[in-house]
Design a protein around this motif. Structure first.
Motif: not given
Lengths: 115, 112
Positions: B36-52
């Motif tokens: 996840y990432r969080q820009l200034p003054s914003q809520g967290p934002e999903y970026v990516i996910h993985g398992l293997t």
């Protein structure tokens, strides 16, 4: 499409007053989470709703905090008799389901300031 | 819970690739790796996910080491809008409804 919407974006109130914070999740998302984030800190989990199941309230810091979710959609977080330590950004997130394979989508939060 | 370790901060030039590392040496076989990432003054934002396997989406790529003890988030061309705090977290597969817990994250600064 429309993301998670929270209102108000900012709330300033006096110590001892009650406040209500609103969250409109993404349409069709069955899982809804409330978190809070103090300045420069990480996320603090508050409560989790999934469909018609009983909510997981394990993160609520005191009985002054409560939340409800009507009709499986909109949620309201209520803080009674606010204290200065309640000042934080309150974040709502929703996801398609509650599994850990589903990303959570966040609103921009409500910045609560208790004077 | 398995823990992740990230550098406190990184710097990049605009339009250059950025590789953000994350160590998770105690990861279990049933943990997803989420970013996840969080820009200034914003809520967290999903970026990516993985398992293997490595994963690509419109925002980024996720490279997962063969032993899964580390991963790298790759932004192919950094823009000023990518300046944010990036969080690498592990989420157990069979823990329905589990909340997100962010560590310190990596503060990415992008220079024009």
């Amino acid at each position: 499409g429309a993301g998670v919407s929270q209102s108000p974006s900012n709330k300033v109130t006096e110590k001892g007053k009650d406040v209500e914070l609103r969250c409109d999740p993404i349409s069709g998302h069955t899982a809804l989470y409330w978190y809070r984030q103090s300045l420069g800190q990480g996320l603090e989990f508050l409560i989790y709703f999934q469909g018609n199941s009983a909510p997981d309230k394990s993160g609520l810091p005191s009985d002054r905090f409560s939340a409800e979710r009507t009709g499986g959609s909109v949620s309201t977080l209520t803080i009674q008799r606010t204290q200065q330590e309640d000042s934080a950004v309150y974040l709502c997130a929703s996801s398609l389901g509650g599994s850990s394979n589903q990303p959570q989508h966040f609103g921009d939060g409500t910045r609560l300031s208790i004077l | 819970d398995a823990k992740t370790t990230q550098p406190n901060s990184m710097e990049s030039n605009e339009e250059e690739p950025v590789h953000l590392p994350c160590n998770h040496s105690t990861i279990s076989g049933t943990d997803y790796i989420h970013w996840y990432r969080q820009l200034p003054s914003q809520g967290p934002e999903y970026v990516i996910h993985g398992l293997t396997s490595n994963v690509n989406n419109r925002m980024a790529s996720l490279a997962i080491a063969e032993d899964r003890k580390s991963s790298t988030l790759i932004l192919h061309r950094a823009t000023l809008r990518d300046a944010a705090v990036y969080y690498c977290i592990l989420r157990p597969i069979n823990n329905a409804g589990n909340m997100l817990t962010f560590g310190g994250g990596t503060r990415l600064m992008v220079k024009p």
